[in-house]
Design a protein around this motif. Structure first.
Motif, PDB file in Angstrom:
ATOM      1  N   GLY A  23       0.792  -1.229   0.000  1.00  0.00           N
ATOM      2  CA  GLY A  23       0.000   0.000   0.000  1.00  0.00           C
ATOM      3  C   GLY A  23       0.821   1.274   0.000  1.00  0.00           C
ATOM      4  O   GLY A  23       0.242   2.368   0.018  1.00  0.00           O
ATOM      5  N   LEU A  24       2.145   1.168  -0.004  1.00  0.00           N
ATOM      6  CA  LEU A  24       3.007   2.352   0.018  1.00  0.00           C
ATOM      7  C   LEU A  24       3.449   2.714  -1.396  1.00  0.00           C
ATOM      8  O   LEU A  24       3.543   1.847  -2.265  1.00  0.00           O
ATOM      9  N   PRO A  25       3.761   3.983  -1.632  1.00  0.00           N
ATOM     10  CA  PRO A  25       4.366   4.344  -2.927  1.00  0.00           C
ATOM     11  C   PRO A  25       5.753   3.738  -3.031  1.00  0.00           C
ATOM     12  O   PRO A  25       6.413   3.505  -2.004  1.00  0.00           O
ATOM     13  N   PRO A  26       6.242   3.462  -4.243  1.00  0.00           N
ATOM     14  CA  PRO A  26       7.559   2.821  -4.389  1.00  0.00           C
ATOM     15  C   PRO A  26       8.678   3.577  -3.685  1.00  0.00           C
ATOM     16  O   PRO A  26       9.539   2.960  -3.042  1.00  0.00           O
ATOM     17  N   GLU A  27       8.676   4.919  -3.795  1.00  0.00           N
ATOM     18  CA  GLU A  27       9.740   5.708  -3.166  1.00  0.00           C
ATOM     19  C   GLU A  27       9.722   5.534  -1.648  1.00  0.00           C
ATOM     20  O   GLU A  27      10.755   5.280  -1.021  1.00  0.00           O
ATOM     21  N   GLY A  28       8.536   5.644  -1.050  1.00  0.00           N
ATOM     22  CA  GLY A  28       8.429   5.520   0.394  1.00  0.00           C
ATOM     23  C   GLY A  28       8.796   4.129   0.888  1.00  0.00           C
ATOM     24  O   GLY A  28       9.471   3.978   1.914  1.00  0.00           O
ATOM     25  N   ALA A  29       8.356   3.096   0.145  1.00  0.00           N
ATOM     26  CA  ALA A  29       8.655   1.721   0.547  1.00  0.00           C
ATOM     27  C   ALA A  29      10.159   1.459   0.536  1.00  0.00           C
ATOM     28  O   ALA A  29      10.710   0.896   1.488  1.00  0.00           O
ATOM     29  N   MET A  30      10.852   1.877  -0.534  1.00  0.00           N
ATOM     30  CA  MET A  30      12.282   1.619  -0.630  1.00  0.00           C
ATOM     31  C   MET A  30      13.076   2.451   0.372  1.00  0.00           C
ATOM     32  O   MET A  30      14.065   1.981   0.941  1.00  0.00           O
ATOM     33  N   ILE A  31      12.663   3.690   0.609  1.00  0.00           N
ATOM     34  CA  ILE A  31      13.349   4.536   1.586  1.00  0.00           C
ATOM     35  C   ILE A  31      13.241   3.927   2.977  1.00  0.00           C
ATOM     36  O   ILE A  31      14.222   3.880   3.739  1.00  0.00           O
ATOM     37  N   MET A  32      12.068   3.411   3.329  1.00  0.00           N
ATOM     38  CA  MET A  32      11.883   2.822   4.653  1.00  0.00           C
ATOM     39  C   MET A  32      12.662   1.519   4.795  1.00  0.00           C
ATOM     40  O   MET A  32      13.365   1.304   5.795  1.00  0.00           O
ATOM     41  N   LEU A  33      12.586   0.635   3.791  1.00  0.00           N
ATOM     42  CA  LEU A  33      13.291  -0.641   3.869  1.00  0.00           C
ATOM     43  C   LEU A  33      14.803  -0.443   3.866  1.00  0.00           C
ATOM     44  O   LEU A  33      15.532  -1.146   4.577  1.00  0.00           O
TER      45      LEU A  33
END
Length: 501
Positions: free
Chosen positions: A54-64
């Protein structure tokens, strides 16, 4: 000029309120799981993969990504204060860091670890920004034979550099590739390795394999482990290192950063190898090697810098070539696929906001790590008092919920339990799962490029050695194998001679 424009784009993406929040959550959670032994970024990212849908790609990769390099930083805190490395790469920091804490110098040890981590992290991020675009441009010229040889080199090097024998590593990579090929063949439409199960028509879901192989297996293996803690230092005073500390540390920090940056690019080399190699280097170069093991600050500065530099430069082959350098990078590559982003050199051209936003977020994350961690040392150590019997059931429940919500299928949970059993057997047999997960990801792509190369060359295998880049990759793969095989043969020969004598 292009680099400045790309960095400007990255700053605009990374400094958006939502992405700043994702970065903060990532490094905070990464520090937390880096401190807790037996959890680690592999387990955490495997558990959180389903939640990134459910996250945008940028947000998901930044968090991971924040979880990944945050764990590399957090592991040093308890290694120094408690003699308990939260991450395997922080094990070498225990040798001198804990001795400094016992001597009342925990503050300088933590401060030097923080300085080394920030320097190495920022330098590694600069390398990504500088090396990423030209490497991606070169990779865009690759044909099927170059990609096939590159993936083969990645699998061989990952198998050769893991702990244990080369045969075990190669067998794990081969098994992973077999599991990755399960499902319907896209060329012929024939089911392969499905055993008549309808749920396997599309193959095993990456989230299922990752959660079972890492989260479930780690939980089960840790149930019978008694985590003994040493002297817990909850109060740390005098964080500022002395002038002598800085003078003794700046060269090890630079050497560790350089060594970790190089080893981080190699598939399979990893942070643990980088930190131990840095410790051995500093001890060899020291004029007083007898101090190591008794509180030498160089034994903290070098390994921590190498550890964090390798954590950053692991992203170079992953983002530019689509070749994961470690099991954790393979999970991040899987997260890209989940977001509908095809990994490889086209990421920089088709998704520049994702690539450059991630690069800039690493600078922000490294600064946040220092701001968050040094004032909260006492709080982090207090978290070690949380009983493990409370922690693991929570991880298991969240894993099962996340797996189920991917396809709303209870079969996926059963498959995850199956891979959990396999992962547990791997641990008992002393087989590292990293080559398996790399084989699972790269196996289908290796087959696809091999078929394409065979069609283009009319079935001639010579294309893999007549093309210079392809031949170079195969030569490197052969070199990795020789570096492992020759010492093994020499060791057995010496043992045979000793027995005869």
């Amino acid at each position: 000029m292009d680099l400045l424009q790309h960095l400007a784009l990255g700053f605009s993406v990374a400094f958006s309120p939502s992405n700043l929040l994702y970065c903060f959550v990532g490094v905070l959670l990464g520090t937390f799981i880096g401190i807790l032994p037996g959890v680690g970024p592999l387990v955490t990212i495997a558990v959180l993969l389903p939640l990134t849908f459910g996250l945008p790609p940028e947000g998901a990769m930044i968090m991971l990504a924040g979880i990944y390099y945050g764990a590399a930083y957090g592991g040093s805190t308890t290694a120094i204060l408690v003699n308990l490395p939260g991450e395997s790469s922080a094990a070498v920091t225990c040798i001198d860091g804990y001795q400094m804490a016992r001597q009342g110098r925990a503050g300088p040890a933590l401060a030097i670890a923080a300085i080394g981590s920030v320097v190495a992290g920022c330098f590694g991020t600069i390398l990504i920004a500088l090396c990423g675009p030209p490497l991606a441009r070169v990779a865009l010229q690759f044909g099927a034979e170059e990609y096939c040889s590159l993936m083969l080199m990645a699998l061989v090097s990952a198998s050769a550099l893991v702990r244990g024998s080369l045969i075990k590593g190669m067998a794990m990579a081969f098994c992973g590739a077999i599991f990755g090929l399960a499902g319907t063949d896209v060329n012929s439409g024939v089911d392969r390795f499905t055993f008549g199960l309808p749920g396997l028509a599309e193959g095993f879901d990456f989230v299922v394999v990752a959660a079972g192989l890492f989260a479930f297996a780690e939980i089960v293996s840790n149930l019978g482990v008694s985590h003994q803690r040493g002297l817990i230092t909850t109060r740390v005073t005098g964080l500022m290192p002395t002038r002598e500390d800085l003078k003794a540390s700046w060269k090890p920090i630079l050497r560790g950063t350089a060594l970790g940056s190089i080893l981080g690019i190699l598939p399979g080399a990893g942070q643990t190898i980088a930190s131990f190699a840095s410790y051995a280097t500093e001890r060899k170069l020291s004029k007083t090697p007898h101090r190591f093991g008794h509180g030498a600050i160089e034994g903290v500065a070098g390994p921590e810098s190498a550890n964090n530099a390798a954590a950053q430069t692991h992203f170079i082959p992953t983002l530019t070539l689509g070749i994961p350098g470690s099991a954790t990078m393979a999970l991040l590559l899987g997260a890209l696929m989940i977001q509908g982003v095809t990994p490889g050199p086209q990421v920089m051209t088709q998704h520049p906001d994702l690539f450059w936003g991630l690069v800039v977020s690493m600078w922000i994350g490294n600064v946040l790590l220092v701001i968050l961690n040094l004032p909260l040392v006492g709080a982090w150590v207090t978290l070690l008092k949380v009983p493990y019997r409370w922690l693991y059931p929570i991880i298991m429940v969240f894993s099962c919920i996340g797996i189920f919500t991917v396809n709303m299928s209870a079969t996926d949970v059963a498959f995850a339990a199956f891979f959990g059993v396999i992962g547990y057997l791997f641990l008992k047999l002393d087989c590292e799962p990293a080559p398996f997960i790399l084989g699972f990801l790269l196996g289908p792509m290796l087959e696809e490029n091999f078929r394409r190369a065979m069609l283009q060359s009319r079935g001639s295998l010579s294309v893999f050695v007549t093309e210079p880049i392809s031949a170079a990759f195969l030569g490197i793969a052969l070199l990795f194998m020789l570096l492992m095989v020759v010492p093994m043969i020499a060791k057995r020969k010496d043992e045979a001679i000793m027995e005869e004598a």
